[in-house]
Design an enzyme around this catalytic site. Structure first.
Site, PDB file in Angstrom:
ATOM      1  N   ASP A  80      55.905 110.697  64.864  1.00 45.27           N
ATOM      2  CA  ASP A  80      56.709 111.977  64.627  1.00 45.27           C
ATOM      3  C   ASP A  80      56.454 112.921  63.794  1.00 45.27           C
ATOM      4  O   ASP A  80      57.598 112.147  62.935  1.00 45.27           O
ATOM      5  CB  ASP A  80      57.364 112.198  65.874  1.00 45.27           C
ATOM      6  CG  ASP A  80      57.941 114.027  66.011  1.00 45.27           C
ATOM      7  OD1 ASP A  80      57.124 113.895  65.980  1.00 45.27           O
ATOM      8  OD2 ASP A  80      58.943 113.922  66.747  1.00 45.27           O
TER       9      ASP A  80
ATOM     10  N   PHE B  78      58.707 104.407  68.940  1.00 44.04           N
ATOM     11  CA  PHE B  78      58.561 105.775  68.426  1.00 44.04           C
ATOM     12  C   PHE B  78      59.226 106.513  66.682  1.00 44.04           C
ATOM     13  O   PHE B  78      60.330 105.638  66.277  1.00 44.04           O
ATOM     14  CB  PHE B  78      59.584 107.126  68.559  1.00 44.04           C
ATOM     15  CG  PHE B  78      59.271 107.041  70.266  1.00 44.04           C
ATOM     16  CD1 PHE B  78      57.829 108.001  70.581  1.00 44.04           C
ATOM     17  CD2 PHE B  78      59.776 106.166  71.044  1.00 44.04           C
ATOM     18  CE1 PHE B  78      57.752 107.838  72.308  1.00 44.04           C
ATOM     19  CE2 PHE B  78      59.090 105.771  72.542  1.00 44.04           C
ATOM     20  CZ  PHE B  78      58.706 106.975  72.685  1.00 44.04           C
ATOM     21  N   LYS B  79      58.352 106.664  65.833  1.00 45.88           N
ATOM     22  CA  LYS B  79      58.811 107.123  64.372  1.00 45.88           C
ATOM     23  C   LYS B  79      59.559 108.344  64.478  1.00 45.88           C
ATOM     24  O   LYS B  79      58.325 109.108  63.864  1.00 45.88           O
ATOM     25  CB  LYS B  79      57.826 106.432  63.421  1.00 45.88           C
ATOM     26  CG  LYS B  79      58.669 106.523  61.952  1.00 45.88           C
ATOM     27  CD  LYS B  79      57.181 106.054  61.260  1.00 45.88           C
ATOM     28  CE  LYS B  79      56.755 106.497  59.593  1.00 45.88           C
ATOM     29  NZ  LYS B  79      55.955 106.017  58.988  1.00 45.88           N
ATOM     30  N   ILE B  80      60.561 108.855  64.104  1.00 48.27           N
ATOM     31  CA  ILE B  80      60.975 109.818  64.023  1.00 48.27           C
ATOM     32  C   ILE B  80      61.133 110.305  62.587  1.00 48.27           C
ATOM     33  O   ILE B  80      61.845 109.867  61.875  1.00 48.27           O
ATOM     34  CB  ILE B  80      62.264 110.310  65.236  1.00 48.27           C
ATOM     35  CG1 ILE B  80      61.745 109.773  66.364  1.00 48.27           C
ATOM     36  CG2 ILE B  80      62.610 111.511  65.117  1.00 48.27           C
ATOM     37  CD1 ILE B  80      60.969 110.624  66.668  1.00 48.27           C
TER      38      ILE B  80
END
Length: 312
Positions: free
Chosen positions: A147, A173-175
């Protein structure tokens, strides 16, 4: 590594830096340099490695070059650490094929951005959901959704959580968006155990806030995993003050990579330390300005990272 989501998803934690793609001065891939790069990153304490990410210049590679890098890296790593392969593509079909090929080659996980093209072609939430569902149906390893602003696509916390709960392999999830810590906090609260891996990115520029929000992994640049490990090891051991001290020590280098040198930073450090012969990026990306390189090395020398010593 333990199990969590549906008792089947492997749980990875720690530092999983992005490996740069190593070229020679003519712009051709240097596979021997690539192997040395990977050996250094493992020796420097990487818990795992990500290849073919944006910081690997994946957008400048042919499909044949991608395939060569996947086989070269996974064969060379030989199970020493888990390897994440970025398989981003606009097409659901092609992304699924890339992801299956990565799995068959031994990848531990795939990392994927939502489908986008250029400045204006975007897909709505229904299409994004179906895209990741299509990819998930083709594989049995975890999917990490990246993301990041580069996609120009807003991924709402509710959409991310719905995919985590409904789509079997969507679990990491890589934010990397503004106020990343708030988004991490929200998806963890909404998603619970379905959020197996809430991860920090963006060269660790927001690492401490993201750790406080519940991040369990960090995907950074590949130049100094040893420095990032000091921060994470202290934090996960419960000594947040020591972690903060280490972060303050390494923050000038993190900031310089994030704001000045960009994806060329890692290779500049590796060349300075004798790990690789050339720090070339692929045209039309510009070479790092000599003054920028001088500033990067000057900051790094104060910290004495392994990257400046490994190859000498």
């Amino acid at each position: 590594m333990s199990k969590n989501k549906n008792a089947t998803t492997p749980v990875y934690r720690g530092v999983f830096p992005v490996a740069p793609t190593i070229f020679d001065d003519h712009g051709d891939i240097d596979l021997e340099g690539q192997r040395r790069c990977i050996d250094f990153m493992i020796d420097a304490g990487s818990d795992g490695i990500c290849i073919l990410a944006n910081f690997s210049e994946q957008f400048a590679l042919t499909d044949d070059e991608r395939n060569s890098l996947i086989s070269t890296v996974l064969d060379h790593v030989a199970g020493r650490v888990p390897v994440i392969v970025t398989t981003t593509h606009f097409s659901s079909r092609i992304c699924a094929q890339r992801s299956r090929m990565a799995q068959d080659a031994g990848a531990a996980m795939v990392m994927i951005m939502p489908p986008y093209h250029g400045a204006t072609i975007r897909i709505g939430e229904t299409g994004i959901y179906d895209f990741f569902s299509t990819v998930s149906d083709a594989i049995s390893i975890p999917i990490m959704i990246q993301d990041a602003p580069v996609s120009g696509t807003t991924l709402s916390p509710s959409l991310l959580v719905r995919m985590a709960k409904d789509i079997a392999n969507v679990s990491y999830f890589k934010i990397e968006v503004p106020q990343a810590a708030n988004k991490l906090r929200e998806i963890i609260a909404l998603g619970g155990e379905a959020i197996v891996g809430p991860w920090d990115g963006e060269e660790a520029i927001t690492l401490m806030a993201d750790l406080d929000a519940g991040a369990t992994g960090a995907m950074t640049g590949g130049g100094y995993p040893d420095g990032i490990r000091r921060i994470l090891d202290a934090y996960f051991a419960g000594d947040t003050e020591l972690a903060a001290q280490h972060y303050q020590e390494w923050l000038p280098l993190i900031n310089y990579e994030n704001r000045q040198g960009g994806l060329a930073s890692c290779k500049a450090l590796m060349k300075e330390g004798g790990i690789i012969k050339s720090d070339a990026v692929r045209h039309p990306l510009p070479a790092m300005h000599p003054a920028t390189r001088e500033g990067l090395i000057k900051i790094a020398r104060r910290l004495d990272p392994l990257v400046l010593r490994w190859g000498k």
